[in-house]
Write a protein that holds these residues in place. Sequence first.
Motif, mmCIF file in Angstrom:
data_model
loop_
_atom_site.group_PDB
_atom_site.id
_atom_site.type_symbol
_atom_site.label_atom_id
_atom_site.label_comp_id
_atom_site.label_asym_id
_atom_site.label_seq_id
_atom_site.Cartn_x
_atom_site.Cartn_y
_atom_site.Cartn_z
ATOM 1 N N SER A 1 -24.456 -68.392 9.200
ATOM 2 C CA SER A 1 -25.305 -68.479 8.290
ATOM 3 C C SER A 1 -25.922 -69.678 7.829
ATOM 4 C CB SER A 1 -25.035 -67.416 7.261
ATOM 5 O OG SER A 1 -24.525 -68.297 5.876
ATOM 6 N N ALA A 2 -24.908 -70.861 7.936
ATOM 7 C CA ALA A 2 -25.383 -71.973 7.720
ATOM 8 C C ALA A 2 -26.385 -72.737 8.755
ATOM 9 C CB ALA A 2 -24.240 -73.127 7.423
ATOM 10 N N ILE A 3 -25.995 -72.250 10.004
ATOM 11 C CA ILE A 3 -26.939 -72.784 11.051
ATOM 12 C C ILE A 3 -28.299 -72.217 11.162
ATOM 13 C CG2 ILE A 3 -27.185 -72.507 13.513
ATOM 14 C CD1 ILE A 3 -24.088 -72.779 14.044
ATOM 15 N N SER A 4 -28.181 -70.796 10.592
ATOM 16 C CA SER A 4 -29.517 -70.357 10.566
ATOM 17 C C SER A 4 -30.332 -70.881 9.305
ATOM 18 C CB SER A 4 -29.534 -68.610 10.555
ATOM 19 O OG SER A 4 -28.820 -68.192 9.451
ATOM 20 N N ALA A 5 -29.603 -71.219 8.268
ATOM 21 C CA ALA A 5 -30.514 -71.912 7.217
ATOM 22 C C ALA A 5 -30.954 -73.342 7.658
ATOM 23 C CB ALA A 5 -29.541 -72.177 6.025
ATOM 24 N N VAL A 6 -30.388 -74.066 8.315
ATOM 25 C CA VAL A 6 -30.820 -75.364 8.957
ATOM 26 C C VAL A 6 -31.780 -75.219 9.917
ATOM 27 C CG1 VAL A 6 -30.162 -77.500 9.995
ATOM 28 C CG2 VAL A 6 -28.668 -76.456 8.601
ATOM 29 N N ALA B 1 -33.820 -72.589 10.089
ATOM 30 C CA ALA B 1 -35.132 -72.273 9.295
ATOM 31 C C ALA B 1 -35.937 -73.599 8.781
ATOM 32 C CB ALA B 1 -34.799 -71.327 8.133
ATOM 33 N N ASP B 2 -35.050 -74.398 8.095
ATOM 34 C CA ASP B 2 -35.524 -75.805 7.694
ATOM 35 C C ASP B 2 -36.297 -76.584 8.971
ATOM 36 O OD1 ASP B 2 -34.811 -75.129 5.187
ATOM 37 O OD2 ASP B 2 -33.247 -76.638 5.277
ATOM 38 N N ILE B 3 -35.508 -76.657 10.108
ATOM 39 C CA ILE B 3 -36.114 -77.365 11.377
ATOM 40 C C ILE B 3 -37.468 -76.566 11.801
ATOM 41 C CG2 ILE B 3 -35.458 -77.579 13.593
ATOM 42 C CD1 ILE B 3 -32.637 -78.104 13.218
ATOM 43 N N ALA B 4 -37.495 -75.392 11.534
ATOM 44 C CA ALA B 4 -38.554 -74.624 12.168
ATOM 45 C C ALA B 4 -39.874 -75.141 11.378
ATOM 46 C CB ALA B 4 -38.286 -72.875 12.254
ATOM 47 N N ALA B 5 -39.413 -74.840 9.819
ATOM 48 C CA ALA B 5 -40.698 -75.250 8.939
ATOM 49 C C ALA B 5 -40.913 -76.810 9.203
ATOM 50 C CB ALA B 5 -40.016 -75.063 7.445
ATOM 51 N N ALA B 6 -39.823 -77.616 9.352
ATOM 52 C CA ALA B 6 -40.325 -79.187 9.445
ATOM 53 C C ALA B 6 -41.086 -79.261 10.853
ATOM 54 C CB ALA B 6 -39.357 -79.968 9.580
ATOM 55 N N ASN B 7 -40.896 -78.293 11.689
ATOM 56 C CA ASN B 7 -41.607 -78.602 12.980
ATOM 57 C C ASN B 7 -42.987 -77.914 12.839
ATOM 58 O OD1 ASN B 7 -40.021 -79.635 15.087
ATOM 59 N ND2 ASN B 7 -38.645 -78.163 15.264
ATOM 60 N N ASP B 8 -43.181 -76.877 12.119
ATOM 61 C CA ASP B 8 -44.486 -76.388 12.010
ATOM 62 C C ASP B 8 -45.226 -77.521 11.210
ATOM 63 O OD1 ASP B 8 -43.922 -74.178 12.926
ATOM 64 O OD2 ASP B 8 -43.712 -72.934 11.182
ATOM 65 N N GLU B 9 -44.778 -77.943 10.178
ATOM 66 C CA GLU B 9 -45.477 -79.300 9.208
ATOM 67 C C GLU B 9 -45.966 -80.521 10.180
ATOM 68 O OE1 GLU B 9 -46.204 -79.270 6.152
ATOM 69 O OE2 GLU B 9 -46.664 -81.186 5.829
#
Length: 234
Positions: free
Chosen positions: A148-153, A155-163
């Motif tokens: 769950s910690a990995i999927s939280a990170v 998600a942050d990585i995916a959001a940062a990549n979108d940005e």
Amino acid sequence: MNFRSLLPLQAIDHRLSQLAHRKAQLPERAKADAAKKALDSARAEERKIIKRVGDITGEVNRLEVRGRELDAKKAKYESQLKSVVVMREVEALQHEISTINADHSSLDDAELLLLDENERLEQALATLQVSVPTLESAAIDAATALASAISAVDADIAAANDERSRLAAGVDAESLALYEQVRSRTSSAAVAEIVKGSCGGCHTSISPKEQAELKKVADSADARCPYCSCLLVV
Ligand SMILES: [Zn+2]
């Protein structure tokens, strides 16, 4: 070219590398590894004990068979003893019987040692068999927490990549290519502003004369810090 548009892109790249580092260093990862190691070692110990208990059972059975053979031999000699009258033969049989007695006694000692060891092993096994399920659920919990910690990170990585994609779309191709080129060659800043007379990348002071020269080549491949070679926004 427009170097200022590269600053937010660099900020998001910095964030992406922090996220990658965080993902690699998650405390949940160390905990999951430790829980798995504890479980694996308990299971290995359990297998080792079970094998040894099996070996002991085989060895005890072998000693029992050997003991019965000695008993039969002794019974045979004892019955012969009743019918023998020649002293020399009596002594020979008595000697055989005492050898058998000594051998039997060694067998009994060896068997007792094995049975003692077996008892200790059975106790250790019982303790392990109580602890293994606890270790199993701890390992499962730790692995779940890690996932769950990995999927939280992630998600942050995916959001940062979108940005990052959004920001990169707003940068002209030439500036972007130059930025990528500089970035690939340095672990420090690829682009910086001059802050209070110093390069924002390496913090070296840039003289007013140098700054005036830089202004002449602003937003070109020559607009670089003379000290760390990063692109300078002037
Ligand atoms: Zn610099």
